[in-house]
Design a protein around this motif. Structure first.
Motif, PDB file in Angstrom:
ATOM      1  N   ARG A  39      25.179 -47.538  15.459  1.00  0.00           N
ATOM      2  CA  ARG A  39      26.345 -48.014  14.713  1.00  0.00           C
ATOM      3  C   ARG A  39      26.255 -49.514  14.474  1.00  0.00           C
ATOM      4  NH1 ARG A  39      30.660 -44.940  18.294  1.00  0.00           N
ATOM      5  NH2 ARG A  39      30.215 -42.832  17.618  1.00  0.00           N
ATOM      6  N   ARG A  42      23.683 -50.164  11.772  1.00  0.00           N
ATOM      7  CA  ARG A  42      24.198 -49.783  10.466  1.00  0.00           C
ATOM      8  C   ARG A  42      25.192 -50.822   9.961  1.00  0.00           C
ATOM      9  NH1 ARG A  42      27.283 -44.855  11.029  1.00  0.00           N
ATOM     10  NH2 ARG A  42      25.496 -44.196  12.215  1.00  0.00           N
ATOM     11  N   ASP A  43      26.012 -51.352  10.857  1.00  0.00           N
ATOM     12  CA  ASP A  43      26.967 -52.376  10.456  1.00  0.00           C
ATOM     13  C   ASP A  43      26.261 -53.654  10.030  1.00  0.00           C
ATOM     14  OD1 ASP A  43      29.056 -50.659  10.955  1.00  0.00           O
ATOM     15  OD2 ASP A  43      29.480 -51.467  12.966  1.00  0.00           O
ATOM     16  N   ARG A  46      24.772 -53.160   6.399  1.00  0.00           N
ATOM     17  CA  ARG A  46      25.696 -52.923   5.297  1.00  0.00           C
ATOM     18  C   ARG A  46      25.749 -54.067   4.283  1.00  0.00           C
ATOM     19  NH1 ARG A  46      30.504 -50.082   7.287  1.00  0.00           N
ATOM     20  NH2 ARG A  46      29.138 -48.345   6.963  1.00  0.00           N
ATOM     21  N   LEU A  49      22.675 -53.826   2.088  1.00  0.00           N
ATOM     22  CA  LEU A  49      22.742 -52.684   1.171  1.00  0.00           C
ATOM     23  C   LEU A  49      23.670 -52.973  -0.003  1.00  0.00           C
ATOM     24  CD1 LEU A  49      22.827 -49.730   3.707  1.00  0.00           C
ATOM     25  CD2 LEU A  49      20.931 -50.443   2.255  1.00  0.00           C
ATOM     26  N   MET A  50      24.782 -53.619   0.266  1.00  0.00           N
ATOM     27  CA  MET A  50      25.709 -53.976  -0.815  1.00  0.00           C
ATOM     28  C   MET A  50      25.055 -54.978  -1.771  1.00  0.00           C
ATOM     29  SD  MET A  50      28.447 -52.253  -0.629  1.00  0.00           S
ATOM     30  CE  MET A  50      29.589 -53.175  -1.604  1.00  0.00           C
TER      31      MET A  50
END
Length: 140
Positions: A39, A42-43, A46, A49-50
């Motif tokens: 987690r 992934r945070d 992010r 990815l944006m």
């Protein structure tokens, strides 16, 4: 040491051995840490990815904008040409392919006549057909 000593040592390894302390507490703690870690990764990913998504949309929008603004080009060569068979059999395959490409492009242009890219492809195909005709003239 002889072979019998080795066999005795190997037999002694076959007996069950209990650990000096309870291992389940450590295993449980490591499993809890492993479920929390993805987690966090992934945070952290992010924002990247944006940013990649925004860059992709910008590139796509710019490409579409350039495509719409591009000049249509000269369409004088697009109206000429029909099925042609060269006298040299080595050029016959290329002539068939170019004729098929010409036919497909004219059909595509009928579906979307404002497409500058299709117009450019048709002009390029006509030029290739003309080069092939010149090669046929030189060969005969």
């Amino acid at each position: 040491m002889n072979e019998l000593d080795y066999l005795r040592q190997m037999r002694s390894l076959n007996r069950p051995v209990s650990p000096p302390r309870d291992l389940w507490a450590d295993i449980d703690r490591q499993l809890d840490a492993a479920t929390v870690a993805p987690r966090r990764r992934r945070d952290r990913a992010r924002p990247w990815l944006m940013a990649a998504a925004i860059a992709g949309v910008a590139v796509l929008g710019g490409g579409l904008g350039l495509h719409l603004v591009a000049p249509a080009g000269d369409n004088s060569l697009a109206t000429t040409g029909h099925a042609w068979k060269p006298s040299d059999p080595r050029l016959a395959g290329a002539a068939v392919e170019l004729d098929a490409a010409h036919m497909e492009l004219t059909q595509a242009i009928q579906d979307s006549p404002e497409s500058a890219a299709l117009q450019r492809l048709l002009i390029r195909t006509e030029r290739q057909r003309e080069r092939l005709r010149n090669l046929d003239k030189q060969a005969s």
